[in-house]
Design a protein around this motif. Sequence first.
Motif, PDB file in Angstrom:
ATOM      1  N   MET A   1      86.344-113.826 -18.650  1.00 22.11           N
ATOM      2  CA  MET A   1      86.742-112.430 -18.612  1.00 22.11           C
ATOM      3  C   MET A   1      85.496-111.554 -18.480  1.00 22.11           C
ATOM      4  O   MET A   1      84.527-111.690 -19.207  1.00 22.11           O
ATOM      5  CB  MET A   1      87.484-112.093 -19.904  1.00 22.11           C
ATOM      6  CG  MET A   1      87.871-110.667 -20.023  1.00 22.11           C
ATOM      7  SD  MET A   1      88.778-110.440 -21.580  1.00 22.11           S
ATOM      8  CE  MET A   1      88.839-108.700 -21.615  1.00 22.11           C
ATOM      9  N   THR A   2      85.528-110.637 -17.517  1.00 23.72           N
ATOM     10  CA  THR A   2      84.399-109.757 -17.278  1.00 23.72           C
ATOM     11  C   THR A   2      84.580-108.460 -18.052  1.00 23.72           C
ATOM     12  O   THR A   2      85.636-107.841 -18.009  1.00 23.72           O
ATOM     13  CB  THR A   2      84.279-109.440 -15.767  1.00 23.72           C
ATOM     14  OG1 THR A   2      84.149-110.664 -15.054  1.00 23.72           O
ATOM     15  CG2 THR A   2      83.082-108.559 -15.500  1.00 23.72           C
ATOM     16  N   ALA A   3      83.540-108.088 -18.748  1.00 25.06           N
ATOM     17  CA  ALA A   3      83.565-106.830 -19.481  1.00 25.06           C
ATOM     18  C   ALA A   3      83.423-105.672 -18.501  1.00 25.06           C
ATOM     19  O   ALA A   3      82.703-105.759 -17.518  1.00 25.06           O
ATOM     20  CB  ALA A   3      82.430-106.801 -20.494  1.00 25.06           C
ATOM     21  N   THR A   4      84.132-104.592 -18.787  1.00 25.13           N
ATOM     22  CA  THR A   4      84.093-103.399 -17.946  1.00 25.13           C
ATOM     23  C   THR A   4      83.568-102.224 -18.757  1.00 25.13           C
ATOM     24  O   THR A   4      83.890-102.075 -19.933  1.00 25.13           O
ATOM     25  CB  THR A   4      85.510-103.080 -17.409  1.00 25.13           C
ATOM     26  OG1 THR A   4      85.960-104.186 -16.627  1.00 25.13           O
ATOM     27  CG2 THR A   4      85.517-101.818 -16.558  1.00 25.13           C
ATOM     28  N   LEU A   5      82.767-101.400 -18.105  1.00 27.80           N
ATOM     29  CA  LEU A   5      82.306-100.158 -18.687  1.00 27.80           C
ATOM     30  C   LEU A   5      83.286 -99.071 -18.261  1.00 27.80           C
ATOM     31  O   LEU A   5      83.389 -98.745 -17.080  1.00 27.80           O
ATOM     32  CB  LEU A   5      80.893 -99.830 -18.193  1.00 27.80           C
ATOM     33  CG  LEU A   5      80.334 -98.469 -18.599  1.00 27.80           C
ATOM     34  CD1 LEU A   5      80.227 -98.346 -20.123  1.00 27.80           C
ATOM     35  CD2 LEU A   5      78.977 -98.248 -17.941  1.00 27.80           C
ATOM     36  N   HIS A   6      84.040 -98.554 -19.210  1.00 24.79           N
ATOM     37  CA  HIS A   6      84.989 -97.467 -18.964  1.00 24.79           C
ATOM     38  C   HIS A   6      84.331 -96.176 -19.412  1.00 24.79           C
ATOM     39  O   HIS A   6      83.885 -96.075 -20.562  1.00 24.79           O
ATOM     40  CB  HIS A   6      86.288 -97.680 -19.753  1.00 24.79           C
ATOM     41  CG  HIS A   6      87.043 -98.889 -19.324  1.00 24.79           C
ATOM     42  ND1 HIS A   6      87.949 -98.867 -18.293  1.00 24.79           N
ATOM     43  CD2 HIS A   6      87.020-100.166 -19.787  1.00 24.79           C
ATOM     44  CE1 HIS A   6      88.468-100.075 -18.141  1.00 24.79           C
ATOM     45  NE2 HIS A   6      87.909-100.884 -19.031  1.00 24.79           N
TER      46      HIS A   6
ATOM     47  N   ALA B   1      77.368-107.473 -23.127  1.00 24.88           N
ATOM     48  CA  ALA B   1      76.810-108.821 -22.931  1.00 24.88           C
ATOM     49  C   ALA B   1      77.656-109.891 -23.602  1.00 24.88           C
ATOM     50  O   ALA B   1      77.622-111.059 -23.197  1.00 24.88           O
ATOM     51  CB  ALA B   1      75.372-108.871 -23.449  1.00 24.88           C
ATOM     52  N   THR B   2      78.442-109.511 -24.612  1.00 27.97           N
ATOM     53  CA  THR B   2      79.315-110.485 -25.269  1.00 27.97           C
ATOM     54  C   THR B   2      80.617-110.705 -24.501  1.00 27.97           C
ATOM     55  O   THR B   2      81.422-111.545 -24.889  1.00 27.97           O
ATOM     56  CB  THR B   2      79.687-110.029 -26.697  1.00 27.97           C
ATOM     57  OG1 THR B   2      80.572-108.912 -26.637  1.00 27.97           O
ATOM     58  CG2 THR B   2      78.459-109.724 -27.534  1.00 27.97           C
ATOM     59  N   GLY B   3      80.820-109.910 -23.439  1.00 25.75           N
ATOM     60  CA  GLY B   3      82.053-110.020 -22.676  1.00 25.75           C
ATOM     61  C   GLY B   3      83.133-109.056 -23.133  1.00 25.75           C
ATOM     62  O   GLY B   3      84.279-109.143 -22.686  1.00 25.75           O
ATOM     63  N   THR B   4      82.775-108.138 -24.013  1.00 29.77           N
ATOM     64  CA  THR B   4      83.722-107.151 -24.525  1.00 29.77           C
ATOM     65  C   THR B   4      83.552-105.840 -23.771  1.00 29.77           C
ATOM     66  O   THR B   4      82.432-105.359 -23.608  1.00 29.77           O
ATOM     67  CB  THR B   4      83.487-106.911 -26.029  1.00 29.77           C
ATOM     68  OG1 THR B   4      83.619-108.164 -26.714  1.00 29.77           O
ATOM     69  CG2 THR B   4      84.492-105.918 -26.592  1.00 29.77           C
ATOM     70  N   SER B   5      84.655-105.269 -23.319  1.00 32.16           N
ATOM     71  CA  SER B   5      84.594-103.995 -22.606  1.00 32.16           C
ATOM     72  C   SER B   5      84.212-102.860 -23.543  1.00 32.16           C
ATOM     73  O   SER B   5      84.458-102.919 -24.750  1.00 32.16           O
ATOM     74  CB  SER B   5      85.943-103.692 -21.949  1.00 32.16           C
ATOM     75  OG  SER B   5      86.178-104.583 -20.882  1.00 32.16           O
ATOM     76  N   VAL B   6      83.619-101.847 -22.952  1.00 36.33           N
ATOM     77  CA  VAL B   6      83.138-100.676 -23.677  1.00 36.33           C
ATOM     78  C   VAL B   6      83.782 -99.431 -23.078  1.00 36.33           C
ATOM     79  O   VAL B   6      83.954 -99.335 -21.859  1.00 36.33           O
ATOM     80  CB  VAL B   6      81.598-100.592 -23.570  1.00 36.33           C
ATOM     81  CG1 VAL B   6      81.082 -99.210 -23.918  1.00 36.33           C
ATOM     82  CG2 VAL B   6      80.944-101.649 -24.439  1.00 36.33           C
ATOM     83  N   ILE B   7      84.108 -98.497 -23.952  1.00 38.57           N
ATOM     84  CA  ILE B   7      84.626 -97.195 -23.531  1.00 38.57           C
ATOM     85  C   ILE B   7      83.649 -96.150 -24.026  1.00 38.57           C
ATOM     86  O   ILE B   7      83.343 -96.097 -25.215  1.00 38.57           O
ATOM     87  CB  ILE B   7      86.031 -96.943 -24.105  1.00 38.57           C
ATOM     88  CG1 ILE B   7      86.987 -98.027 -23.621  1.00 38.57           C
ATOM     89  CG2 ILE B   7      86.531 -95.554 -23.733  1.00 38.57           C
ATOM     90  CD1 ILE B   7      88.287 -98.077 -24.361  1.00 38.57           C
ATOM     91  N   MET B   8      83.152 -95.314 -23.112  1.00 39.06           N
ATOM     92  CA  MET B   8      82.199 -94.271 -23.477  1.00 39.06           C
ATOM     93  C   MET B   8      82.814 -92.900 -23.254  1.00 39.06           C
ATOM     94  O   MET B   8      83.313 -92.607 -22.170  1.00 39.06           O
ATOM     95  CB  MET B   8      80.921 -94.382 -22.653  1.00 39.06           C
ATOM     96  CG  MET B   8      80.034 -95.499 -23.042  1.00 39.06           C
ATOM     97  SD  MET B   8      78.452 -95.282 -22.178  1.00 39.06           S
ATOM     98  CE  MET B   8      77.595 -96.718 -22.782  1.00 39.06           C
ATOM     99  N   ASP B   9      82.726 -92.084 -24.289  1.00 36.60           N
ATOM    100  CA  ASP B   9      83.084 -90.665 -24.227  1.00 36.60           C
ATOM    101  C   ASP B   9      81.800 -89.933 -24.613  1.00 36.60           C
ATOM    102  O   ASP B   9      81.567 -89.648 -25.782  1.00 36.60           O
ATOM    103  CB  ASP B   9      84.234 -90.383 -25.206  1.00 36.60           C
ATOM    104  CG  ASP B   9      84.565 -88.910 -25.366  1.00 36.60           C
ATOM    105  OD1 ASP B   9      83.990 -88.064 -24.644  1.00 36.60           O
ATOM    106  OD2 ASP B   9      85.390 -88.594 -26.245  1.00 36.60           O
ATOM    107  N   ILE B  10      80.946 -89.701 -23.606  1.00 31.41           N
ATOM    108  CA  ILE B  10      79.604 -89.175 -23.895  1.00 31.41           C
ATOM    109  C   ILE B  10      79.320 -87.858 -23.176  1.00 31.41           C
ATOM    110  O   ILE B  10      78.159 -87.531 -22.920  1.00 31.41           O
ATOM    111  CB  ILE B  10      78.517 -90.218 -23.573  1.00 31.41           C
ATOM    112  CG1 ILE B  10      78.578 -90.667 -22.118  1.00 31.41           C
ATOM    113  CG2 ILE B  10      78.599 -91.404 -24.515  1.00 31.41           C
ATOM    114  CD1 ILE B  10      77.387 -91.526 -21.681  1.00 31.41           C
ATOM    115  N   GLY B  11      80.350 -87.108 -22.884  1.00 33.83           N
ATOM    116  CA  GLY B  11      80.136 -85.801 -22.272  1.00 33.83           C
ATOM    117  C   GLY B  11      80.247 -85.844 -20.769  1.00 33.83           C
ATOM    118  O   GLY B  11      81.327 -85.693 -20.222  1.00 33.83           O
ATOM    119  N   LEU B  12      79.134 -86.075 -20.106  1.00 36.66           N
ATOM    120  CA  LEU B  12      79.073 -86.148 -18.645  1.00 36.66           C
ATOM    121  C   LEU B  12      79.688 -84.922 -17.988  1.00 36.66           C
ATOM    122  O   LEU B  12      80.564 -85.019 -17.142  1.00 36.66           O
ATOM    123  CB  LEU B  12      79.731 -87.436 -18.137  1.00 36.66           C
ATOM    124  CG  LEU B  12      79.179 -88.730 -18.728  1.00 36.66           C
ATOM    125  CD1 LEU B  12      79.911 -89.929 -18.158  1.00 36.66           C
ATOM    126  CD2 LEU B  12      77.683 -88.854 -18.518  1.00 36.66           C
TER     127      LEU B  12
END
Length: 166
Positions: A1-6, A75-86
């Motif tokens: 499973m590929t981790a995705t950056l959301h 790197a562990t294969g866990t997806s990340v969700i970022m709410d950092i403004g942008l």
Amino acid sequence: MTATLHVIFGPSGAGKTTYANAFARRERAVVFILDEWMARLFGPDIPNPIEFEWMMERVQRCEAQIWSVAAGVLATGTSVIMDIGLMRRADRARVKEIAEGAELPLQFHYVDAPVETRRARVAERNTVRGENFAIEVTPEMFEFVEGIFELPSPAELDGAIVSISE
């Protein structure tokens, strides 16, 4: 499973944090919310009135730490969700460059609502101080952020997940 950056973006009061938390629960992903980091690390020290330079220096420090921790999670294969403004197109382009450079699958999520709905949400959040409250957003701060936010271009929304509420 590929981790995705959301990556979640949109104007103030659009519902980004609510969206990010619900998405994280559904997808079993780790969520990083800039406002929470800012509130915990610097909340007691925020000058009154807020000084833009003071705030931006700390935002940059928080973002750097978020990226560092998020890289380990991805790197562990866990997806990340970022709410950092942008808030600006250049900020979103920078995130895209980082993801491409790290060969990370990237999914943008654009969250929006009409300005009066957003203004009312922020006022209610300031009063209720519930789950999504991190720092008080004064009417002046709301208007300041409104002036900074750049609507996404059609190219930015190509492939993005769009969520617009009433």
